[in-house]
Design a protein around this motif. Structure first.
Motif, PDB file in Angstrom:
ATOM      1  N   PHE A  26       0.861  -1.409  -0.109  1.00 32.92           N
ATOM      2  CA  PHE A  26      -0.108  -0.034   0.202  1.00 32.92           C
ATOM      3  C   PHE A  26       0.972   1.334  -0.034  1.00 32.92           C
ATOM      4  CE2 PHE A  26      -3.206  -3.144   2.089  1.00 32.92           C
ATOM      5  CZ  PHE A  26      -4.066  -2.986   0.918  1.00 32.92           C
ATOM      6  N   ALA A  27       1.927   1.040   0.649  1.00 31.72           N
ATOM      7  CA  ALA A  27       2.862   2.395   0.765  1.00 31.72           C
ATOM      8  C   ALA A  27       3.560   2.646  -0.889  1.00 31.72           C
ATOM      9  CB  ALA A  27       3.935   2.201   1.648  1.00 31.72           C
ATOM     10  N   LEU A  28       3.823   1.447  -1.321  1.00 34.95           N
ATOM     11  CA  LEU A  28       4.253   1.542  -2.728  1.00 34.95           C
ATOM     12  C   LEU A  28       3.317   2.240  -3.771  1.00 34.95           C
ATOM     13  CD1 LEU A  28       6.459   0.908  -4.997  1.00 34.95           C
ATOM     14  CD2 LEU A  28       5.328  -1.493  -5.218  1.00 34.95           C
ATOM     15  N   ILE A  29       2.124   1.892  -3.619  1.00 37.58           N
ATOM     16  CA  ILE A  29       0.991   2.322  -4.338  1.00 37.58           C
ATOM     17  C   ILE A  29       0.811   3.826  -4.254  1.00 37.58           C
ATOM     18  CG2 ILE A  29      -1.614   2.313  -4.635  1.00 37.58           C
ATOM     19  CD1 ILE A  29      -1.711  -0.662  -4.011  1.00 37.58           C
ATOM     20  N   THR A  30       0.840   4.113  -2.822  1.00 38.54           N
ATOM     21  CA  THR A  30       0.694   5.637  -2.498  1.00 38.54           C
ATOM     22  C   THR A  30       1.767   6.278  -2.945  1.00 38.54           C
ATOM     23  OG1 THR A  30      -0.586   5.168  -0.500  1.00 38.54           O
ATOM     24  CG2 THR A  30       0.518   7.322  -0.565  1.00 38.54           C
ATOM     25  N   ASN A  31       2.734   5.992  -2.889  1.00 38.03           N
ATOM     26  CA  ASN A  31       4.198   6.594  -3.250  1.00 38.03           C
ATOM     27  C   ASN A  31       4.231   6.675  -4.798  1.00 38.03           C
ATOM     28  OD1 ASN A  31       6.334   7.592  -1.142  1.00 38.03           O
ATOM     29  ND2 ASN A  31       5.806   5.586  -0.449  1.00 38.03           N
ATOM     30  N   THR A  32       3.777   5.747  -5.249  1.00 33.54           N
ATOM     31  CA  THR A  32       4.052   5.705  -6.973  1.00 33.54           C
ATOM     32  C   THR A  32       2.829   6.541  -7.462  1.00 33.54           C
ATOM     33  OG1 THR A  32       4.627   3.388  -6.869  1.00 33.54           O
ATOM     34  CG2 THR A  32       3.639   4.344  -9.029  1.00 33.54           C
ATOM     35  N   LEU A  33       1.848   6.655  -6.919  1.00 34.24           N
ATOM     36  CA  LEU A  33       0.581   7.465  -7.651  1.00 34.24           C
ATOM     37  C   LEU A  33       0.820   8.999  -7.242  1.00 34.24           C
ATOM     38  CD1 LEU A  33      -2.582   5.251  -6.916  1.00 34.24           C
ATOM     39  CD2 LEU A  33      -1.430   5.775  -9.032  1.00 34.24           C
ATOM     40  N   ALA A  34       1.581   9.163  -5.955  1.00 30.81           N
ATOM     41  CA  ALA A  34       1.785  10.566  -5.548  1.00 30.81           C
ATOM     42  C   ALA A  34       2.923  11.120  -6.625  1.00 30.81           C
ATOM     43  CB  ALA A  34       2.034  10.503  -4.321  1.00 30.81           C
ATOM     44  N   LYS A  35       3.919  10.238  -6.836  1.00 33.72           N
ATOM     45  CA  LYS A  35       4.949  10.811  -7.579  1.00 33.72           C
ATOM     46  C   LYS A  35       4.413  11.079  -9.146  1.00 33.72           C
ATOM     47  CE  LYS A  35       9.216  11.752  -8.736  1.00 33.72           C
ATOM     48  NZ  LYS A  35       9.889  12.942  -8.398  1.00 33.72           N
ATOM     49  N   ASP A  36       3.672   9.960  -9.680  1.00 35.34           N
ATOM     50  CA  ASP A  36       3.098  10.096 -10.714  1.00 35.34           C
ATOM     51  C   ASP A  36       2.293  11.194 -11.118  1.00 35.34           C
ATOM     52  OD1 ASP A  36       2.103   8.459 -13.339  1.00 35.34           O
ATOM     53  OD2 ASP A  36       0.483   9.237 -12.506  1.00 35.34           O
ATOM     54  N   LYS A  37       1.549  11.723  -9.943  1.00 37.36           N
ATOM     55  CA  LYS A  37       0.786  12.929 -10.187  1.00 37.36           C
ATOM     56  C   LYS A  37       1.664  14.407 -10.100  1.00 37.36           C
ATOM     57  CE  LYS A  37      -3.210  15.152  -7.960  1.00 37.36           C
ATOM     58  NZ  LYS A  37      -2.757  16.740  -8.373  1.00 37.36           N
ATOM     59  N   GLU A  38       2.851  14.061  -9.226  1.00 34.69           N
ATOM     60  CA  GLU A  38       3.773  15.250  -9.012  1.00 34.69           C
ATOM     61  C   GLU A  38       4.430  15.665 -10.599  1.00 34.69           C
ATOM     62  OE1 GLU A  38       7.661  17.285  -9.070  1.00 34.69           O
ATOM     63  OE2 GLU A  38       7.524  14.850  -8.939  1.00 34.69           O
ATOM     64  N   ILE A  39       4.661  14.361 -11.127  1.00 32.45           N
ATOM     65  CA  ILE A  39       5.401  14.658 -12.523  1.00 32.45           C
ATOM     66  C   ILE A  39       4.529  15.473 -13.592  1.00 32.45           C
ATOM     67  CG2 ILE A  39       6.359  13.438 -14.461  1.00 32.45           C
ATOM     68  CD1 ILE A  39       7.126  11.136 -12.713  1.00 32.45           C
ATOM     69  N   GLU A  40       3.113  14.791 -13.537  1.00 36.77           N
ATOM     70  CA  GLU A  40       2.382  15.359 -14.544  1.00 36.77           C
ATOM     71  C   GLU A  40       1.768  17.052 -14.045  1.00 36.77           C
ATOM     72  OE1 GLU A  40      -2.290  15.038 -16.228  1.00 36.77           O
ATOM     73  OE2 GLU A  40      -1.124  13.239 -15.494  1.00 36.77           O
ATOM     74  N   ASP A  41       1.687  17.215 -12.765  1.00 36.72           N
ATOM     75  CA  ASP A  41       1.585  18.543 -12.230  1.00 36.72           C
ATOM     76  C   ASP A  41       2.565  19.590 -12.410  1.00 36.72           C
ATOM     77  OD1 ASP A  41      -0.822  17.712 -11.228  1.00 36.72           O
ATOM     78  OD2 ASP A  41      -0.304  17.719  -9.213  1.00 36.72           O
ATOM     79  N   ARG A  42       3.692  19.038 -12.435  1.00 37.30           N
ATOM     80  CA  ARG A  42       5.035  19.696 -12.841  1.00 37.30           C
ATOM     81  C   ARG A  42       5.015  20.237 -14.207  1.00 37.30           C
ATOM     82  NH1 ARG A  42       9.848  17.110 -13.562  1.00 37.30           N
ATOM     83  NH2 ARG A  42       9.422  15.604 -12.218  1.00 37.30           N
ATOM     84  N   TRP A  43       4.867  19.547 -15.280  1.00 42.95           N
ATOM     85  CA  TRP A  43       5.028  19.475 -16.699  1.00 42.95           C
ATOM     86  C   TRP A  43       3.572  20.582 -16.833  1.00 42.95           C
ATOM     87  CZ3 TRP A  43       7.908  18.189 -20.840  1.00 42.95           C
ATOM     88  CH2 TRP A  43       8.779  17.431 -20.667  1.00 42.95           C
ATOM     89  N   ARG A  44       2.742  20.367 -16.178  1.00 39.62           N
ATOM     90  CA  ARG A  44       1.631  21.182 -16.446  1.00 39.62           C
ATOM     91  C   ARG A  44       1.520  22.615 -15.782  1.00 39.62           C
ATOM     92  NH1 ARG A  44      -2.340  18.845 -19.281  1.00 39.62           N
ATOM     93  NH2 ARG A  44      -2.614  16.558 -19.054  1.00 39.62           N
ATOM     94  N   LYS A  45       2.758  22.713 -14.698  1.00 42.65           N
ATOM     95  CA  LYS A  45       2.833  23.925 -13.900  1.00 42.65           C
ATOM     96  C   LYS A  45       1.894  24.144 -13.289  1.00 42.65           C
ATOM     97  CE  LYS A  45       6.181  26.019 -17.216  1.00 42.65           C
ATOM     98  NZ  LYS A  45       6.516  24.837 -18.068  1.00 42.65           N
ATOM     99  N   LEU A  46       1.214  23.140 -12.795  1.00 43.71           N
ATOM    100  CA  LEU A  46       0.086  23.435 -11.572  1.00 43.71           C
ATOM    101  C   LEU A  46       0.682  23.958 -10.275  1.00 43.71           C
ATOM    102  CD1 LEU A  46      -2.216  20.334 -12.633  1.00 43.71           C
ATOM    103  CD2 LEU A  46      -2.820  22.725 -12.520  1.00 43.71           C
ATOM    104  N   PRO A  47       0.241  24.874  -9.581  1.00 47.53           N
ATOM    105  CA  PRO A  47       0.769  25.172  -8.535  1.00 47.53           C
ATOM    106  C   PRO A  47       0.778  24.325  -7.373  1.00 47.53           C
ATOM    107  CG  PRO A  47      -1.191  26.552  -8.938  1.00 47.53           C
ATOM    108  CD  PRO A  47      -1.198  25.611  -9.999  1.00 47.53           C
TER     109      PRO A  47
END
Length: 618
Positions: A252-273
């Motif tokens: 569950f920690a792996l799922i949580t970390n992976t999804l949070a990182k996946d979101k961070e990558i997309e947010d960074r590319w989109r420049k979401l604050p």
């Protein structure tokens, strides 16, 4: 595509499998017939619609790709209509696959069918990403000129909402890449989470004696046992939950970390604050409004959750309750099983007292096989209302167990269903309501049902019902905003590096103690309870919509109690609007404004008032 709809799940609803006790006492309960969508997963009708989607998507791309901005108003309206018809057909296909899967998430064939449907739909959508991307490239002035065409003007609210994401969209090749890889990224991890939790079994001893028989419970049955009358059952079940979660905590920690990182990558590319920005945009709500809600709820902790749980501890003859007793029934509470037919009548009668039209629409769900009520092995946990598409009808899923709380869950999901039917008149695109407003009808339906049952209750029953309602409202407002706080902390820290399971549990316990107060005693076993919350996986930052909806309904219900003439019709008009209006426009006829701090205080005061009455009754 904008219209492919996700299953909307509610918080706190409980399911049960074939191990449940007293099933016969519930009476005959309805199950879905998905034939209004397709005869079967391998039917010719389903294959025909997929083929139509594929051919129409290619035709639309051939006619419009690279030309959206050059179309005049009438031609653009015609193109959007083609896009909407295609999207609705594709949404119908994906909805059917989701519902088949929800009937039995443990069935490999259902999982395979859903995955194949999603992959096929994903490929079709990839070829159409140009449509909204090009729409958003049209300068505001040019779009204003095009909107003078009456046909295009009908889509103005949809165009407005699409353009919310303009500052954050990427070029078409990157958008296509993100879309296509979602099947092996977020969607794959979500499926892993679902199938893992569905397969989990929790060994609960029948007694505290050595060698006692052990019952293997599913997650939903075990969670339901935390409301058992016997404190020993609650304790043993709570321990089994915590220790079993701990065995899979690294996954569950792996799922949580992976999804949070996946979101961070997309947010960074989109420049979401911020991590939560995308959710605010999707909900069409201003960040400052959500922050005002969070600030109001946090400030109210002492007079709400802290005060109530201290009062409940006194009822149990102690200064502190163990965490597994948080949802325990009061010592003198009734434990009557409410048959399905009685639950149906309670809810529909409450709806009818408010509006015959509301009840008439609700009755359709019981007259037709649109509700799946009994708990079964492998059935999706919790409860939800799936809107499907306006040309068909919604489907409701509950796991009915015959308790008052289950009646409230039925009232909640029926509210969603009625809302979806009423909003369907707006058409496929404009019927889709932002999450912050999508909870309005469901929570209002609960409130109508609760108030009707409360009026018929004697003094002792009234106390029990008020206590249960306060606990539900605390779960909906305080606990869901605590979930939101937990998510913000997790996603914030994840941007600095991977979090250990222990660190996630530490954050979880900190947030729980802050929000629920010193009258509840937490230990290490409860530290792992973050791992089963599906919203964290499926819909990051979804949870504040529940608190938004609850406080909004409290304010609305206060106006209704003042017996303002025409309130019911104004309320139904609000539901009919679907996604055609935003929250400021919808609340204006009622004199309410979510940007006003007093708005949130009004909603929270309702909970505080119930606690005041409980203190007097005690």
């Amino acid at each position: 595509m904008s219209g492919i709809r996700a299953v909307r799940q509610t918080a706190g609803a409980a399911g049960q499998d074939g191990q449940q006790e007293g099933q016969a006492a519930l009476g005959r309960m309805p199950e879905w017939d998905l034939g209004d969508l397709y005869p079967a997963p391998d039917s010719a009708e389903l294959e025909r619609d997929f083929a139509l989607c594929e051919s129409e998507a290619k035709a639309l791309a051939a006619d419009c790709a690279g030309r959206i901005g050059s179309l005049d108003g009438a031609a653009l309206a015609q193109a959007i209509r083609r896009y909407e018809v295609l999207d609705e057909r594709l949404s119908r296909l994906v909805s059917y696959a989701s519902l088949v899967y929800a009937r039995d998430v443990s069935d490999p064939k259902s999982g395979q069918f859903m995955q194949q449907a999603q992959e096929r739909a994903n490929e079709i959508v990839s070829g159409l990403l140009f449509f909204t991307l090009e729409l958003n490239l049209i300068p505001d002035g040019e779009l204003a000129e095009k909107l003078k065409d009456p046909g295009l003007a009908a889509y103005e609210p949809w165009l407005r909402d699409q353009r919310v994401f303009r500052p954050y969209q990427l070029d078409q090749s990157l958008e296509t890449l993100l879309h296509e890889r979602s099947l092996t990224a977020r969607q794959a991890w979500s499926r892993l989470f679902d199938e893992t939790t569905a397969a989990m079994r929790f060994p609960v001893p029948a007694s505290d004696e050595d060698g006692a028989a052990v019952e293997e419970l599913s997650l939903e049955v075990a969670l339901h046992r935390l409301s058992d009358r016997d404190p020993a059952v609650r304790r043993r079940t709570g321990r089994a939950l915590g220790r079993t979660f701990q065995k899979d905590i690294r996954l569950f920690a792996l799922i949580t970390n992976t999804l949070a990182k996946d979101k961070e990558i997309e947010d960074r590319w989109r420049k979401l604050p911020a991590p939560e920005t995308a959710r605010h945009l999707a909900n069409l709500v201003e960040p400052e409004v959500v922050q005002a809600l969070q600030d109001a709820v946090t400030a109210a902790h002492p007079r709400l959750s802290h005060r109530y749980y201290a009062l409940k501890a006194k009822w149990f003859g102690t200064d502190q309750l163990d965490w597994w007793d948080r949802n325990a029934p009061l010592p003198e509470a009734e434990d009557r099983t409410i048959p399905w037919a009685e639950a149906r009548d309670i809810v529909l009668d409450a709806y009818r007292r408010f509006s015959p039209q509301l009840a008439e629409i609700g009755q359709r769900f019981f007259d037709h096989p649109w509700i799946d009520a009994p708990a079964r092995p492998g059935k999706a946990a919790g409860a939800f209302a799936h809107p499907v598409v306006p040309s068909v009808h919604p489907y409701l899923l509950v796991n009915y167990q015959g308790k008052t709380r289950d009646v409230m869950t039925l009232a909640h999901e029926l509210g969603h269903g009625v809302h979806q039917v009423l909003a369907g008149g707006q058409g496929h695109f404009l019927s889709q309501t932002p999450l912050t407003l999508a909870e309005t009808a469901s929570v209002f339906g609960e409130q109508l049902t609760f108030r009707a049952m409360l009026e018929a209750a004697g003094p002792q029953k009234r106390k029990m019902m008020l206590a249960a309602k306060v606990e539900d409202m605390l779960n909906t407002v305080v606990r869901q905003m605590a979930f939101y706080d937990f998510e913000r902390r997790i996603h914030g820290e994840r941007r600095q590096g991977e979090l250990s399971a222990d660190r996630i549990s530490e954050i979880w316990l900190t947030v729980q103690r802050e929000s629920l107060g010193p009258a509840l005693r937490f230990d290490a076993d409860y530290g792992s309870f973050w791992c089963y919350i599906p919203h964290f996986v499926h819909s990051p930052f979804y949870v504040y919509a529940y608190a938004f909806g609850d406080c909004l309904v409290n304010a609305l219900y206060g106006l209704y109690q003042q017996a303002e003439e025409g309130f019911a019709e104004r309320y139904l008009d609000m539901l009919r609007a679907g996604g055609a209006k935003r929250h400021k426009e919808l609340l204006a006829p009622f004199g309410l404004d979510a940007a006003d701090p007093a708005f949130w205080a009004r909603g929270l005061d309702v909970i505080a008032g119930f606690i005041d009455e409980l203190e007097e009754l005690s």
